[in-house]
Write a protein that holds these residues in place. Structure first.
Motif, PDB file in Angstrom:
ATOM      1  N   THR A 163       0.867  -1.248  -0.033  1.00  0.00           N
ATOM      2  CA  THR A 163      -0.020   0.024  -0.048  1.00  0.00           C
ATOM      3  C   THR A 163       0.817   1.175   0.189  1.00  0.00           C
ATOM      4  OG1 THR A 163      -0.083  -0.103   2.276  1.00  0.00           O
ATOM      5  CG2 THR A 163      -1.910  -1.013   1.241  1.00  0.00           C
ATOM      6  N   TRP A 164       0.230   2.389  -0.524  1.00  0.00           N
ATOM      7  CA  TRP A 164       1.135   3.378  -0.709  1.00  0.00           C
ATOM      8  C   TRP A 164       0.152   4.841  -0.831  1.00  0.00           C
ATOM      9  CZ3 TRP A 164       1.041  -0.293  -4.521  1.00  0.00           C
ATOM     10  CH2 TRP A 164       0.419   0.148  -5.572  1.00  0.00           C
ATOM     11  N   THR A 165       0.685   6.031  -0.837  1.00  0.00           N
ATOM     12  CA  THR A 165      -0.104   7.127  -0.708  1.00  0.00           C
ATOM     13  C   THR A 165       0.080   7.659  -2.431  1.00  0.00           C
ATOM     14  OG1 THR A 165       0.358   7.757   1.592  1.00  0.00           O
ATOM     15  CG2 THR A 165      -0.278   9.593  -0.024  1.00  0.00           C
ATOM     16  N   ASP A 166      -0.860   7.809  -2.991  1.00  0.00           N
ATOM     17  CA  ASP A 166      -0.990   8.197  -4.366  1.00  0.00           C
ATOM     18  C   ASP A 166      -0.908   9.974  -4.278  1.00  0.00           C
ATOM     19  OD1 ASP A 166      -1.366   8.998  -6.764  1.00  0.00           O
ATOM     20  OD2 ASP A 166      -3.294   8.201  -6.960  1.00  0.00           O
ATOM     21  N   ASN A 167       0.436  10.193  -4.746  1.00  0.00           N
ATOM     22  CA  ASN A 167       0.585  11.898  -4.671  1.00  0.00           C
ATOM     23  C   ASN A 167       0.632  12.429  -5.956  1.00  0.00           C
ATOM     24  OD1 ASN A 167       1.236  12.197  -1.827  1.00  0.00           O
ATOM     25  ND2 ASN A 167       2.981  10.772  -2.304  1.00  0.00           N
ATOM     26  N   ALA A 168       0.265  11.652  -6.768  1.00  0.00           N
ATOM     27  CA  ALA A 168       0.062  12.185  -8.253  1.00  0.00           C
ATOM     28  C   ALA A 168      -1.186  12.529  -8.869  1.00  0.00           C
ATOM     29  CB  ALA A 168       0.856  10.710  -9.286  1.00  0.00           C
ATOM     30  N   SER A 169      -1.150  13.553  -9.703  1.00  0.00           N
ATOM     31  CA  SER A 169      -2.426  14.041 -10.376  1.00  0.00           C
ATOM     32  C   SER A 169      -2.520  13.614 -11.753  1.00  0.00           C
ATOM     33  CB  SER A 169      -2.194  15.546 -10.298  1.00  0.00           C
ATOM     34  OG  SER A 169      -1.368  16.051 -10.912  1.00  0.00           O
ATOM     35  N   ASP A 170      -1.508  12.955 -12.346  1.00  0.00           N
ATOM     36  CA  ASP A 170      -1.646  12.926 -13.972  1.00  0.00           C
ATOM     37  C   ASP A 170      -0.899  11.706 -14.299  1.00  0.00           C
ATOM     38  OD1 ASP A 170       0.912  13.990 -13.480  1.00  0.00           O
ATOM     39  OD2 ASP A 170       0.574  15.570 -14.787  1.00  0.00           O
ATOM     40  N   GLU A 171      -0.851  10.719 -13.459  1.00  0.00           N
ATOM     41  CA  GLU A 171      -0.088   9.580 -13.744  1.00  0.00           C
ATOM     42  C   GLU A 171      -0.917   8.624 -14.744  1.00  0.00           C
ATOM     43  OE1 GLU A 171      -1.781   9.799 -11.178  1.00  0.00           O
ATOM     44  OE2 GLU A 171      -2.424   7.948 -10.568  1.00  0.00           O
ATOM     45  N   GLU A 172      -0.138   7.929 -15.741  1.00  0.00           N
ATOM     46  CA  GLU A 172      -0.942   7.045 -16.332  1.00  0.00           C
ATOM     47  C   GLU A 172      -1.146   5.676 -15.647  1.00  0.00           C
ATOM     48  OE1 GLU A 172      -0.290   6.485 -20.808  1.00  0.00           O
ATOM     49  OE2 GLU A 172       1.005   8.280 -20.633  1.00  0.00           O
ATOM     50  N   GLY A 173      -0.332   5.449 -14.719  1.00  0.00           N
ATOM     51  CA  GLY A 173      -0.568   4.119 -13.952  1.00  0.00           C
ATOM     52  C   GLY A 173       0.679   3.937 -12.951  1.00  0.00           C
ATOM     53  N   TYR A 174       0.674   2.652 -12.421  1.00  0.00           N
ATOM     54  CA  TYR A 174       1.748   2.647 -11.616  1.00  0.00           C
ATOM     55  C   TYR A 174       2.584   1.219 -11.996  1.00  0.00           C
ATOM     56  CZ  TYR A 174       0.435   6.139  -8.348  1.00  0.00           C
ATOM     57  OH  TYR A 174       0.310   7.303  -7.725  1.00  0.00           O
ATOM     58  N   LEU A 175       3.792   1.377 -11.795  1.00  0.00           N
ATOM     59  CA  LEU A 175       4.723   0.120 -12.096  1.00  0.00           C
ATOM     60  C   LEU A 175       5.144  -0.251 -10.677  1.00  0.00           C
ATOM     61  CD1 LEU A 175       6.820   1.423 -14.894  1.00  0.00           C
ATOM     62  CD2 LEU A 175       4.620   0.098 -15.182  1.00  0.00           C
ATOM     63  N   PHE A 217       3.737   6.417 -13.313  1.00  0.00           N
ATOM     64  CA  PHE A 217       4.448   6.430 -14.758  1.00  0.00           C
ATOM     65  C   PHE A 217       3.551   7.182 -15.894  1.00  0.00           C
ATOM     66  CE2 PHE A 217       3.134   3.573 -17.500  1.00  0.00           C
ATOM     67  CZ  PHE A 217       2.238   2.696 -17.042  1.00  0.00           C
ATOM     68  N   TYR A 218       4.123   7.651 -16.683  1.00  0.00           N
ATOM     69  CA  TYR A 218       3.525   8.204 -18.069  1.00  0.00           C
ATOM     70  C   TYR A 218       4.426   7.760 -19.126  1.00  0.00           C
ATOM     71  CZ  TYR A 218       6.419  12.206 -18.000  1.00  0.00           C
ATOM     72  OH  TYR A 218       7.334  13.145 -18.054  1.00  0.00           O
ATOM     73  N   TYR A 219       3.720   7.448 -20.269  1.00  0.00           N
ATOM     74  CA  TYR A 219       4.496   7.309 -21.626  1.00  0.00           C
ATOM     75  C   TYR A 219       4.786   8.503 -22.312  1.00  0.00           C
ATOM     76  CZ  TYR A 219       3.116   2.414 -20.815  1.00  0.00           C
ATOM     77  OH  TYR A 219       3.009   0.916 -20.561  1.00  0.00           O
ATOM     78  N   GLY A 220       6.037   8.341 -22.879  1.00  0.00           N
ATOM     79  CA  GLY A 220       6.234   9.864 -23.802  1.00  0.00           C
ATOM     80  C   GLY A 220       6.000   9.226 -25.092  1.00  0.00           C
ATOM     81  N   PRO A 221       6.142  10.131 -26.076  1.00  0.00           N
ATOM     82  CA  PRO A 221       5.958  10.141 -27.259  1.00  0.00           C
ATOM     83  C   PRO A 221       6.594   8.819 -28.287  1.00  0.00           C
ATOM     84  CG  PRO A 221       7.305  11.739 -27.275  1.00  0.00           C
ATOM     85  CD  PRO A 221       7.120  11.451 -25.940  1.00  0.00           C
TER      86      PRO A 221
END
Lengths: 233, 190
Positions: A163-175, A217-221
């Motif tokens: 378990t963790w604290t989600d501090n992200a506003s615009d992630e595509e997901g978690y790895l 994480f998020y993906y780049g182009p």
């Protein structure tokens, strides 16, 4: 002509991923494909992106996908061989970097034993309530959006709940990444949807002692798309 | 000018069905019917298949059973993603003949294997990772299984009748729970 191409992309929309990928390749990254046999394709690429956490190589058998990830790779990797391919088939490839901050690592030791769950209430990936009031972008290069407070609870002989604290506003997901004792690097062991902050993992025998971390994480182009058609029977 | 652009866009939009199948030949799209089977703690919602218990005995399955075919060559294509897995040794895709013929199963950690004989087929079926499966059953010749584009298994295919199944099925040595979602399921024949 340029205007027509833009209109083409607009008309086809998001479904034509290859079109948009070709329009905005990663700066300095060039992907090339070589047939090393009628049914083996080797990919090589040039260019590095020190800001990336890693890259994925994807393939499809139609120019607009669906795309399938073949491997999560460290940034320093510069080749990939796709072997024993379906004959007489067109293959399309592209690279995509992924970015985002990781949590601090936690070390976990499980008792070990045969695989399988003896808990009837195995927890599914979930969004736990009570997140922070303020979240941060993971796209600005700062660690503010990194997961914090990563905790590991041993559920059974080879099962761990994180378990963790989600501090992200615009992630595509978690790895979820692990580094078994003695291994050189972390590797991706699970890919989770955005906003998930609870996940349970069954470990393998070589993961009885391992270090774990979670990355927003998020993906780049995408890179340029390359294609080859296999031979064979 | 605009008409030409729209025509080109239309071609691009319909193109995938024209050449999405793999291997050569005159493939035709096939749309078999199916029935849903929920036994024990198996449950099906749309294209998501779950075993909700960790029982290591009894029949636990959540599956689609597609129509039977006889003769010819039949191709299956689909993508699965494991959403959650607390168990192990669950069959996700099967080709049935007069009995179990080819069963693709997954262990915790992502190893895929053939239930008949236990040979490793591939790794990489970790939670959240989409895996592409193509099977080509050339009845009377061979049954070929491709994982993420690579040939991973070839077995002889005796003459007779066959059908495809997918979902989540507890093997004799397996146990749930598991949640798996299939997508982009397509069939061709020639």
């Amino acid at each position: 002509m340029k205007r027509a191409l833009v209109l083409c992309c607009a008309a086809v929309g998001a479904a034509l991923t290859a079109c948009s990928a070709a329009a905005q390749p990663v700066a300095g990254t060039t992907l090339a494909a070589t047939m090393t046999s009628p049914v083996d394709i080797r990919l090589d690429w040039t260019g590095t992106d020190p800001a990336a956490a890693g890259r994925i190589v994807e393939f499809a058998t139609a120019p607009d996908g669906p795309w399938t990830t073949l491997q999560f790779m460290p940034v320093r990797q510069d080749s990939y061989t796709h072997p024993d391919l379906m004959p007489q088939t067109s293959f399309y490839y592209r690279l995509r970097p992924y970015y985002g901050p990781a949590s601090d690592a936690v070390d976990v030791t499980v008792p070990g034993g045969s695989a399988g769950n003896d808990d009837k209430d195995w927890p599914a990936p979930a969004t736990l309530p009570g997140g922070p009031a303020v979240t941060h972008s993971v796209r600005d290069g700062t660690p503010a959006g990194a997961p914090s407070g990563l905790k590991a609870k041993v559920l059974q002989s080879n099962g761990i709940q994180f378990t963790w604290t989600d501090n992200a506003s615009d992630e595509e997901g978690y790895l979820v990444e692990d580094k078994p004792a003695g291994a050189a690097d972390y590797k991706v062991v699970a890919v989770l949807d955005k906003d998930i902050n609870s996940f349970a993992l069954i470990t393998l025998p070589d993961e009885d002692k391992a270090s774990y971390r979670v990355r927003a994480f998020y993906y780049g182009p995408s890179s340029n798309v390359v294609t080859r058609k296999t031979g064979g029977q | 000018m605009l008409g030409g652009i729209l025509a080109a866009a239309s071609l691009l939009l319909v193109a995938p069905d024209a050449y999405a199948q793999v291997e050569s030949g005159s493939w035709k799209t096939w749309s078999p019917g199916y029935n849903v089977q929920q036994v024990g703690c198996g449950s099906v919602s749309g294209s998501t298949f779950k075993l909700t218990c960790s029982n290591s005995s009894g029949e636990q399955r959540a599956e689609r059973r597609y129509d039977t075919y006889s003769g010819g060559t039949h191709q299956f294509e689909g993508y699965f993603k494991i959403n959650s897995m607390g168990g192990s040794r669950i069959s996700l895709k099967q080709t049935f003949g007069s009995g179990p013929f080819f069963l693709l199963a997954v262990e915790s950690g992502g190893r895929m294997y053939s239930v008949e004989g236990g040979a490793t087929i591939s790794g990489g079926a970790t939670v959240g990772t989409t895996v592409r499966v193509n099977t080509v059953n050339q009845v009377g010749s061979t049954h070929r299984t491709y994982i993420n584009g690579s040939l991973k298994n070839t077995v002889n295919s005796p003459s007779g009748s066959y059908y495809d199944k997918l979902g989540a099925y507890r093997t004799a040595s397996g146990q749930g729970p598991i949640s798996v979602t299939w997508s982009n399921i397509r069939f061709w024949t020639k």
